[in-house]
Motif scaffolding. Structure first.
Motif, PDB file in Angstrom:
ATOM      1  N   ARG A  86      24.612 -11.148  19.971  1.00  0.00           N
ATOM      2  CA  ARG A  86      26.064 -11.488  20.284  1.00  0.00           C
ATOM      3  C   ARG A  86      25.985 -12.802  21.463  1.00  0.00           C
ATOM      4  O   ARG A  86      27.012 -13.534  21.282  1.00  0.00           O
ATOM      5  CB  ARG A  86      26.531 -10.370  20.648  1.00  0.00           C
ATOM      6  CG  ARG A  86      28.045 -10.295  21.161  1.00  0.00           C
ATOM      7  CD  ARG A  86      28.511  -8.902  21.484  1.00  0.00           C
ATOM      8  NE  ARG A  86      28.532  -8.049  20.611  1.00  0.00           N
ATOM      9  CZ  ARG A  86      29.316  -7.656  19.567  1.00  0.00           C
ATOM     10  NH1 ARG A  86      30.658  -8.602  19.532  1.00  0.00           N
ATOM     11  NH2 ARG A  86      29.504  -6.851  18.685  1.00  0.00           N
ATOM     12  N   LEU A  89      25.565 -16.032  19.718  1.00  0.00           N
ATOM     13  CA  LEU A  89      26.830 -16.366  19.004  1.00  0.00           C
ATOM     14  C   LEU A  89      28.009 -16.780  19.853  1.00  0.00           C
ATOM     15  O   LEU A  89      28.543 -17.780  19.240  1.00  0.00           O
ATOM     16  CB  LEU A  89      27.047 -15.085  18.054  1.00  0.00           C
ATOM     17  CG  LEU A  89      26.114 -14.807  16.875  1.00  0.00           C
ATOM     18  CD1 LEU A  89      26.409 -13.363  16.159  1.00  0.00           C
ATOM     19  CD2 LEU A  89      26.268 -15.959  15.768  1.00  0.00           C
ATOM     20  N   ALA A  93      29.598 -20.480  19.484  1.00  0.00           N
ATOM     21  CA  ALA A  93      30.909 -20.767  19.177  1.00  0.00           C
ATOM     22  C   ALA A  93      31.429 -21.728  20.367  1.00  0.00           C
ATOM     23  O   ALA A  93      32.394 -22.354  19.930  1.00  0.00           O
ATOM     24  CB  ALA A  93      31.893 -19.293  19.128  1.00  0.00           C
ATOM     25  N   GLY A  99      26.435 -22.213  13.674  1.00  0.00           N
ATOM     26  CA  GLY A  99      25.333 -20.867  13.655  1.00  0.00           C
ATOM     27  C   GLY A  99      24.461 -20.787  14.462  1.00  0.00           C
ATOM     28  O   GLY A  99      24.310 -21.996  15.128  1.00  0.00           O
ATOM     29  N   ALA A 120      29.402  -9.025  12.913  1.00  0.00           N
ATOM     30  CA  ALA A 120      30.118  -9.610  11.701  1.00  0.00           C
ATOM     31  C   ALA A 120      31.461  -9.924  12.061  1.00  0.00           C
ATOM     32  O   ALA A 120      32.068 -10.979  11.769  1.00  0.00           O
ATOM     33  CB  ALA A 120      30.161  -8.612  10.538  1.00  0.00           C
ATOM     34  N   CYS A 123      31.622 -12.941  14.363  1.00  0.00           N
ATOM     35  CA  CYS A 123      31.275 -14.213  13.448  1.00  0.00           C
ATOM     36  C   CYS A 123      32.546 -14.756  12.714  1.00  0.00           C
ATOM     37  O   CYS A 123      32.637 -15.714  12.723  1.00  0.00           O
ATOM     38  CB  CYS A 123      30.195 -13.748  12.449  1.00  0.00           C
ATOM     39  SG  CYS A 123      28.299 -13.731  12.910  1.00  0.00           S
ATOM     40  N   ARG A 124      33.290 -13.800  12.142  1.00  0.00           N
ATOM     41  CA  ARG A 124      34.669 -13.985  11.329  1.00  0.00           C
ATOM     42  C   ARG A 124      35.591 -14.454  12.373  1.00  0.00           C
ATOM     43  O   ARG A 124      36.332 -15.362  11.906  1.00  0.00           O
ATOM     44  CB  ARG A 124      34.835 -12.918  10.637  1.00  0.00           C
ATOM     45  CG  ARG A 124      33.889 -12.430   9.483  1.00  0.00           C
ATOM     46  CD  ARG A 124      34.102 -11.106   8.633  1.00  0.00           C
ATOM     47  NE  ARG A 124      33.380 -10.748   7.707  1.00  0.00           N
ATOM     48  CZ  ARG A 124      32.741  -9.698   7.622  1.00  0.00           C
ATOM     49  NH1 ARG A 124      33.241  -8.572   8.341  1.00  0.00           N
ATOM     50  NH2 ARG A 124      32.074  -9.464   6.609  1.00  0.00           N
ATOM     51  N   VAL A 128      31.384 -18.696  13.139  1.00  0.00           N
ATOM     52  CA  VAL A 128      29.986 -18.873  13.399  1.00  0.00           C
ATOM     53  C   VAL A 128      28.949 -18.126  12.440  1.00  0.00           C
ATOM     54  O   VAL A 128      29.583 -17.006  12.127  1.00  0.00           O
ATOM     55  CB  VAL A 128      29.160 -18.789  14.786  1.00  0.00           C
ATOM     56  CG1 VAL A 128      29.935 -19.899  15.717  1.00  0.00           C
ATOM     57  CG2 VAL A 128      29.738 -17.384  15.391  1.00  0.00           C
ATOM     58  N   ARG A 129      27.811 -18.380  12.140  1.00  0.00           N
ATOM     59  CA  ARG A 129      27.085 -17.653  11.406  1.00  0.00           C
ATOM     60  C   ARG A 129      25.580 -17.392  11.695  1.00  0.00           C
ATOM     61  O   ARG A 129      25.312 -17.898  12.562  1.00  0.00           O
ATOM     62  CB  ARG A 129      26.910 -18.479   9.828  1.00  0.00           C
ATOM     63  CG  ARG A 129      28.170 -18.727   9.243  1.00  0.00           C
ATOM     64  CD  ARG A 129      27.992 -19.890   7.996  1.00  0.00           C
ATOM     65  NE  ARG A 129      27.311 -19.269   6.799  1.00  0.00           N
ATOM     66  CZ  ARG A 129      28.016 -18.704   5.751  1.00  0.00           C
ATOM     67  NH1 ARG A 129      29.321 -18.539   5.817  1.00  0.00           N
ATOM     68  NH2 ARG A 129      27.309 -18.386   4.770  1.00  0.00           N
ATOM     69  N   VAL A 130      25.064 -16.234  11.033  1.00  0.00           N
ATOM     70  CA  VAL A 130      23.436 -15.893  11.511  1.00  0.00           C
ATOM     71  C   VAL A 130      22.605 -16.620  10.340  1.00  0.00           C
ATOM     72  O   VAL A 130      22.943 -16.048   9.312  1.00  0.00           O
ATOM     73  CB  VAL A 130      23.491 -14.254  11.584  1.00  0.00           C
ATOM     74  CG1 VAL A 130      22.091 -14.047  11.829  1.00  0.00           C
ATOM     75  CG2 VAL A 130      24.392 -13.608  12.383  1.00  0.00           C
ATOM     76  N   VAL A 156      29.083 -14.279   6.556  1.00  0.00           N
ATOM     77  CA  VAL A 156      28.567 -14.222   7.870  1.00  0.00           C
ATOM     78  C   VAL A 156      26.972 -14.824   8.028  1.00  0.00           C
ATOM     79  O   VAL A 156      26.604 -14.937   9.126  1.00  0.00           O
ATOM     80  CB  VAL A 156      28.808 -13.263   8.717  1.00  0.00           C
ATOM     81  CG1 VAL A 156      30.537 -12.919   8.849  1.00  0.00           C
ATOM     82  CG2 VAL A 156      28.385 -11.930   8.483  1.00  0.00           C
ATOM     83  N   THR A 157      26.343 -14.674   6.996  1.00  0.00           N
ATOM     84  CA  THR A 157      25.095 -15.244   6.999  1.00  0.00           C
ATOM     85  C   THR A 157      24.649 -16.455   6.146  1.00  0.00           C
ATOM     86  O   THR A 157      25.668 -16.698   5.278  1.00  0.00           O
ATOM     87  CB  THR A 157      24.055 -13.964   6.604  1.00  0.00           C
ATOM     88  OG1 THR A 157      24.458 -13.770   5.045  1.00  0.00           O
ATOM     89  CG2 THR A 157      24.346 -12.725   7.318  1.00  0.00           C
TER      90      THR A 157
END
Length: 258
Positions: A86, A89, A93, A99, A120, A123-124, A128-130, A156-157
């Motif tokens: 977290r 991320l 952002a 990501g 998730a 991310c949304r 950003v993505r993992v 998200v990945t």
């Protein structure tokens, strides 16, 4: 394709030098390794984050991704992994990155799924993505593809194809590309002496099948990052001598054949 360069390639990983090098060689972005020594890590306060972002944007660059060290599928309690993910991320952002690079670190796909599900929403919300790299316990496209199939959070990945690791574990580029179909978000290019000696070499001076990879990726629309690991191999050539080859590789395979 858009070309980025990892700050891993700069002596001392000096951010200002990385920015100038990337701009001078026509890169569009930087891949920022997260570590206090680089000046970029989750402990930066709001003002420091703004300063990093503006320094990069001021030279016409973007942050392609932040390269973290969270091990998303390792054994152990979820809480520490989720907290670290977290934090990375949120930093990504704030810096405008696509990501966060994570390592598998293990093979527990169910744990990876729980941890990614826990972030998730973040991310949304923040775009950003993992990004799971073909690395360590899951070095092949087949292994990372299976993990992401189980996680089943494709919005998200994404997968990072490090072109060395699958190849040195015996997976052909065609098989890697096929296995990551639907997941591939990011590519790290590099060359190495051989499959058993991963000492970095300038592109086309080693044994990695770069042209085969390029043909498979022709027209790929994501980021391609030169990961020149001089931090771990201080005696190899400076990144200035390697970036022209990376620019040539991207230019050669950026456009689809008619």
């Amino acid at each position: 394709m858009r070309l980025a360069v990892s700050t891993l390639g700069l002596p001392g990983e000096d951010l200002a030098a990385a920015i100038e090098t990337a701009a001078r060689f026509g890169c569009e972005g930087l891949e920022l390794r997260l570590h206090p020594d680089t000046g970029v890590f989750a402990g930066l306060d709001a003002g420091e984050r703004v300063a990093v972002r503006e320094a990069i944007r001021g030279r016409g660059l973007e942050v392609a991704a932040v390269a973290g060290y969270i091990r998303i599928a390792e054994a152990g309690p979820d809480e520490v992994v989720i907290a670290g993910l977290r934090a990375d991320l949120e930093l990504a952002a704030d810096l405008g990155a696509s990501g966060v690079r994570v390592f598998p670190g293990g093979t527990d796909a169910e744990a990876a799924g729980r941890r990614i599900l826990a972030v998730a929403g973040l991310c949304r919300e923040r775009g950003v993505r993992v990004l799971v790299e073909t690395h360590d316990a899951l070095p092949t496209g087949a292994a990372v593809g299976r993990l992401l199939d189980v996680v089943d959070l494709g919005d998200v990945t994404g997968a990072i194809w490090d072109v060395v690791h699958p190849w040195r574990h015996g997976e052909t580029p065609a098989d890697t590309c096929a296995a990551l179909n639907g997941h591939l978000s990011y590519v790290q290019i590099k060359d190495a002496v051989s499959s058993t000696d991963t000492t970095p070499r300038p592109l086309w001076a080693g044994s990695v099948p770069l042209d085969t990879c390029g043909e498979l990726l022709r027209g790929f629309g994501g980021w391609v990052s030169l990961e020149w690991e001089r931090t771990w191999y201080p005696d190899v050539e400076p990144v200035d001598q390697v970036l022209p080859g990376a620019r040539e590789w991207v230019s050669r395979y950026a456009i689809k054949s008619a």
